[in-house]
Design a protein around this motif. Structure first.
Motif, PDB file in Angstrom:
ATOM      1  N   PHE A   1       0.672  -0.984   0.365  1.00  0.00           N
ATOM      2  CA  PHE A   1      -0.197   0.072   0.054  1.00  0.00           C
ATOM      3  C   PHE A   1       1.440   1.339   0.102  1.00  0.00           C
ATOM      4  N   ALA A   2       1.820   1.113   0.887  1.00  0.00           N
ATOM      5  CA  ALA A   2       3.033   2.611   1.188  1.00  0.00           C
ATOM      6  C   ALA A   2       3.076   2.928  -0.770  1.00  0.00           C
ATOM      7  N   ILE A   3       3.969   2.044  -1.004  1.00  0.00           N
ATOM      8  CA  ILE A   3       4.641   2.028  -2.126  1.00  0.00           C
ATOM      9  C   ILE A   3       3.388   1.955  -3.129  1.00  0.00           C
ATOM     10  N   TRP A   4       2.211   1.680  -3.323  1.00  0.00           N
ATOM     11  CA  TRP A   4       1.398   1.918  -4.255  1.00  0.00           C
ATOM     12  C   TRP A   4       0.936   3.646  -4.169  1.00  0.00           C
ATOM     13  N   LEU A   5       1.045   3.828  -2.618  1.00  0.00           N
ATOM     14  CA  LEU A   5       0.504   5.219  -2.749  1.00  0.00           C
ATOM     15  C   LEU A   5       2.287   6.352  -3.213  1.00  0.00           C
ATOM     16  N   ILE A   6       3.293   6.335  -2.462  1.00  0.00           N
ATOM     17  CA  ILE A   6       3.828   6.829  -3.092  1.00  0.00           C
ATOM     18  C   ILE A   6       3.882   7.074  -4.798  1.00  0.00           C
ATOM     19  N   ARG A   7       3.944   5.540  -5.685  1.00  0.00           N
ATOM     20  CA  ARG A   7       3.652   6.067  -6.798  1.00  0.00           C
ATOM     21  C   ARG A   7       2.169   7.206  -7.469  1.00  0.00           C
ATOM     22  N   THR A   8       1.546   6.547  -6.761  1.00  0.00           N
ATOM     23  CA  THR A   8       0.055   7.364  -7.162  1.00  0.00           C
ATOM     24  C   THR A   8       0.334   8.830  -7.252  1.00  0.00           C
ATOM     25  N   ILE A   9       0.710   9.457  -6.134  1.00  0.00           N
ATOM     26  CA  ILE A   9       0.848  10.659  -6.132  1.00  0.00           C
ATOM     27  C   ILE A   9       2.232  10.849  -7.084  1.00  0.00           C
TER      28      ILE A   9
ATOM     29  N   ALA B   1      14.761   8.804  -2.063  1.00  0.00           N
ATOM     30  CA  ALA B   1      14.436   9.196  -3.290  1.00  0.00           C
ATOM     31  C   ALA B   1      14.595   8.884  -4.320  1.00  0.00           C
ATOM     32  N   THR B   2      15.414   7.514  -3.967  1.00  0.00           N
ATOM     33  CA  THR B   2      16.145   7.003  -5.478  1.00  0.00           C
ATOM     34  C   THR B   2      14.910   5.607  -5.932  1.00  0.00           C
ATOM     35  N   ILE B   3      13.928   5.376  -4.480  1.00  0.00           N
ATOM     36  CA  ILE B   3      13.390   4.839  -4.972  1.00  0.00           C
ATOM     37  C   ILE B   3      11.774   5.217  -5.844  1.00  0.00           C
ATOM     38  N   LEU B   4      12.181   6.444  -5.110  1.00  0.00           N
ATOM     39  CA  LEU B   4      10.890   7.431  -5.956  1.00  0.00           C
ATOM     40  C   LEU B   4      11.232   7.554  -7.169  1.00  0.00           C
ATOM     41  N   ASP B   5      12.319   8.744  -7.337  1.00  0.00           N
ATOM     42  CA  ASP B   5      12.597   8.486  -9.028  1.00  0.00           C
ATOM     43  C   ASP B   5      13.224   7.396  -9.919  1.00  0.00           C
ATOM     44  N   ARG B   6      12.182   6.014  -8.804  1.00  0.00           N
ATOM     45  CA  ARG B   6      12.339   4.372 -10.313  1.00  0.00           C
ATOM     46  C   ARG B   6      11.498   4.706 -10.819  1.00  0.00           C
ATOM     47  N   VAL B   7      10.228   5.312 -10.052  1.00  0.00           N
ATOM     48  CA  VAL B   7       9.445   5.373 -10.767  1.00  0.00           C
ATOM     49  C   VAL B   7       8.880   5.879 -12.137  1.00  0.00           C
ATOM     50  N   PHE B   8       9.846   7.188 -11.918  1.00  0.00           N
ATOM     51  CA  PHE B   8       9.771   8.267 -13.300  1.00  0.00           C
ATOM     52  C   PHE B   8      10.738   7.194 -13.962  1.00  0.00           C
ATOM     53  N   MET B   9      11.862   6.909 -13.801  1.00  0.00           N
ATOM     54  CA  MET B   9      12.012   6.133 -14.386  1.00  0.00           C
ATOM     55  C   MET B   9      12.193   4.763 -14.825  1.00  0.00           C
ATOM     56  N   LEU B  10      11.420   4.255 -14.751  1.00  0.00           N
ATOM     57  CA  LEU B  10      11.124   3.272 -15.446  1.00  0.00           C
ATOM     58  C   LEU B  10       9.869   3.336 -16.098  1.00  0.00           C
ATOM     59  N   SER B  11       8.445   4.842 -15.937  1.00  0.00           N
ATOM     60  CA  SER B  11       7.344   5.065 -16.697  1.00  0.00           C
ATOM     61  C   SER B  11       8.943   5.523 -17.909  1.00  0.00           C
ATOM     62  N   GLY B  12       9.679   5.825 -18.187  1.00  0.00           N
ATOM     63  CA  GLY B  12      10.599   6.386 -19.402  1.00  0.00           C
ATOM     64  C   GLY B  12      10.590   7.468 -19.269  1.00  0.00           C
TER      65      GLY B  12
END
Length: 333
Positions: free
Chosen positions: A15-23, A80-91
């Motif tokens: 849930f926490a990871i999903w929340l970060i991704r959604t925001i 911070a690097t985990i958050l940036d992973r969301v954007f990197m993997l989204s291209g």
């Protein structure tokens, strides 16, 4: 703390990871980064083993007791690097400033058409290596990951980019299957990336001096490299704060030859060389160390000729299973 890092649960859960991704996806990176302070505070207060591991590591790299604010900065860098992973993997690599060093040497190895093994670590961001896809869209990048160890993160990454998810080589397979998949990929000219710094308890490992003390590193990656005889490149994606990353590539070997009589000595030399390069980059970016467990306790399994001959990819046994000539070649290495 136990050296068995695989027994540690995921911090925060799905849930926490999903929340970060959604925001992150709806509000953008600036808004999502507002989550980093509370995440850091959560780990400081709730996740005692990680907090203690951070303090112990920073004490080694600084040569003095680490302060609480330094531990907080360490955890913040990880978040911070985990958050940036969301954007990197989204291209969305264009969001970041990535300074690269050694890329020409990687291109030279790729252009020979033999495939390349790229060895990374839990130092910095492995996902920033995706910048290679922009530099060389003609090259397939395959990543070896243990999907079972971080199921919440695996589900998240699958949702972010299903195309990348399909290229993952699952390290949870049996040893012969992993070796076979890696060889098939390199035979096709792919770049196969895997993390090589964590030794699995109960599996063959090699001791090396690292940050002033003995630590154990897995031998399986080096056995695979010797079996496949393809170039080995080290890669370090170091987070420098904000949206800045340094991506360093080093050609470690153009093809490892490991004659059986010299195997033990050569493994020791290879692992120590690798530990030296890992130490160099850890000192240059101390807050990028993301092994939040007692790395130096490790496991006490000594390497024996029988153990080395019988083990391979992902720390799993390559036993008597019938995996065809490719896996047999890996066993003979």
């Amino acid at each position: 703390m136990s050296g068995d890092w695989k027994q540690r649960p995921e911090g925060g859960g799905w849930f926490a990871i999903w929340l970060i991704r959604t925001i992150a996806r709806r509000g953008g990176r600036k808004i999502a980064r507002l989550l980093l302070p509370p995440i850091t505070l959560y780990f400081l207060i709730v996740r005692g083993p990680e907090r203690r591991a951070s303090r112990a590591y920073l004490g080694r790299v600084f040569g003095r007791p680490a302060r609480l604010l330094e531990v907080a900065r360490h955890i913040h860098s990880f978040a911070a690097t985990i958050l940036d992973r969301v954007f990197m993997l989204s291209g969305q690599m264009q969001r970041f400033e990535v300074r690269m060093d050694g890329l020409a040497a990687v291109h030279e190895q790729i252009d020979r058409g033999r495939g390349v093994l790229m060895f990374g670590s839990h130092l910095g961001s492995f996902e920033v290596l995706r910048v290679l896809a922009r530099q060389r869209p003609d090259v397939t990048v395959r990543v070896v990951l243990d999907k079972a160890h971080n199921p919440a993160m695996t589900q998240l990454l699958d949702a972010l980019n299903s195309e990348i998810a399909r290229t993952v080589i699952d390290a949870g397979q049996d040893g012969p299957s992993i070796v076979l998949a890696i060889q098939q990929a390199t035979d096709a000219g792919a770049l196969v990336a895997l993390l090589v710094d964590r030794a699995h308890p109960g599996q063959p490992s090699q001791a090396a001096t690292f940050l002033g003390d003995s630590a154990r590193f897995p031998v399986a990656p080096w056995l695979i490299a010797a079996a496949l005889k393809v170039p080995v490149v080290l890669a370090f994606g170091l987070y420098r704060g904000g949206r800045r990353y340094d991506l360093a590539f080093e050609v470690f070997s153009e093809g490892i030859e490991m004659p059986r009589p010299q195997r033990s000595a050569m493994l020791a030399e290879l692992v120590q060389r690798y530990a030296g390069r890992l130490q160099h980059h850890a000192r240059s970016a101390p807050y990028n160390w993301f092994n939040f467990y007692d790395f130096w306790q490790g496991n006490d399994d000594a390497i024996t000729p029988h153990a080395v001959d019988g083990r391979a990819a992902g720390g799993r046994a390559v036993g008597d299973g019938h995996a065809g000539p490719r896996a047999a070649a890996a066993r003979r290495a």
